[in-house]
Design an enzyme around this catalytic site. Sequence first.
Site, PDB file in Angstrom:
ATOM      1  N   CYS A   1      -6.497 -11.518 -38.142  1.00  0.00           N
ATOM      2  CA  CYS A   1      -6.918 -12.564 -37.245  1.00  0.00           C
ATOM      3  C   CYS A   1      -5.842 -12.043 -35.928  1.00  0.00           C
ATOM      4  CB  CYS A   1      -6.285 -13.863 -37.631  1.00  0.00           C
ATOM      5  SG  CYS A   1      -7.494 -14.552 -38.959  1.00  0.00           S
TER       6      CYS A   1
ATOM      7  N   HIS B   1      -4.706 -16.298 -32.445  1.00  0.00           N
ATOM      8  CA  HIS B   1      -4.196 -16.566 -33.737  1.00  0.00           C
ATOM      9  C   HIS B   1      -3.114 -17.824 -33.410  1.00  0.00           C
ATOM     10  CE1 HIS B   1      -3.021 -16.083 -38.083  1.00  0.00           C
ATOM     11  NE2 HIS B   1      -1.753 -15.709 -37.758  1.00  0.00           N
TER      12      HIS B   1
END
Length: 469
Positions: free
Chosen positions: A74, A128
């Site tokens: 991510c 993120h």
Amino acid sequence: MNRPLRFLGLFLLMSSALNAAEPKKPNVLFIAVDDLNDWVGFLDGNRQTITPNLDRLAARGVKFNRAYCAAPLCNPSRAALMTGVRPFTSGVYTNGNDWRPVISEDLPLTTTFRKAGYHVAGAGKIYHEAFARRSEWDEYLPSPGKDPEPTGDTGVGGIKFAPLDCKDEDLREWKVVNFGIEQLQKKHDKSLFLAVGLFKPHMPWNVPRKYYDLHPLDKIVLPEAPPEDLSDVPPAGIKMANPNGDHKAILESGRWKEAVQAYLAAISFTDGQIGRLLDALDESPERDNTIIVLWGDHGWHLGEKQHWRKFTLWEEATRAPLIWVAPGVTKVGTASDRTVDFMSIYPTLTDLAGIPTPEHVEGQSIRALLANPQAEWSQHAVTTFGLNNHAVRTEGWRYIRYANGDEELYDETADPKEWTNLASRTEYAEKKAKLAALLPTNNAPEVAKQTAARGNRKQREGKTVLGAK
């Protein structure tokens, strides 16, 4: 009327007419989906999936059959896509690397659109969330809270899943999409850049039971995963696969089908939320003046190569959905087989919006492919997982080189499942050398790892801040 006033009046009328004639810059609907692999109808990655809304979006524009992430996890994937700076340039390789101290606020996509006069709004997971920088945005939905938790069984080890006896409205996706709907319904004085980040199908795959019921357990077909598939994979690849981790636990539990069912259920739930967002756009007066781009941040393994999650350089972890709808450019129901990576999203958006692309952006606009999906295209995709570990993907091949020198080579035409590693075969030496020449030559040292709760002082010391004036 005296002459000076008459000329002034004419000047004001002409100015007003010219301003009225200037077309409004297109709005942007920027949709991110977490942990979504090719198990969507329009990519045919799994015949069991049910994604009518993703499929109808794909039918409105161009779907990319070979689209790849900059990193198969991510934080580095999203930081690279949003800032235009690849992991091997920034040193942001893992989920523990805080990208903010090393990539200044004047570089991201959001800043570029704000400077161009856009109202930039967002909700959900775009970066993120451990390392968010809300100052980039004009408006951002505060935390949508947490999802309900299941009672009793929660899955197998780290693979978390359970049906929930609740409504869609009880999950945070509903609130994230509500924010997007409200933005689409508002009257904006400026053009709108709207980013909507959906968390699922990121684990836990806890969604209302009705989505599990769409995928009856007795109908589930498991992914193809030959038990000997790792026999020709070098040690560095086996280490990434970690077959004695999640996969061993799943096999011992006897619940592989349940986990696949849960992932499919989470995808179907997310598809429903995307449908709500598309319905709101279709009811908006800006429908025909809105660019849509939908992307997944990376793929996901569900037992292929005896691996679960992302965190590899194989096809399953690096390929993800990419859809573009650009009024006046894309044609309905088209598809491109050209190989692209998500570093193309930033420069393509600026290109379509008529905004100069900043010089630091390490990607190329694919506007030509939006207009003609099968146009000539010589670019390749690069995915990076950790320092000096890279995969190069072309239309026909995948080449992986690990930091220790281990290699893998796959003929994607003859072997799309990547079951046969050709790297050690002498007859492929020339092909391997050509692909190896596409690997990045400069690999930045890794940014110091830390949690979001820690300060950034240590990372700033002795580290160049990209874009800093």
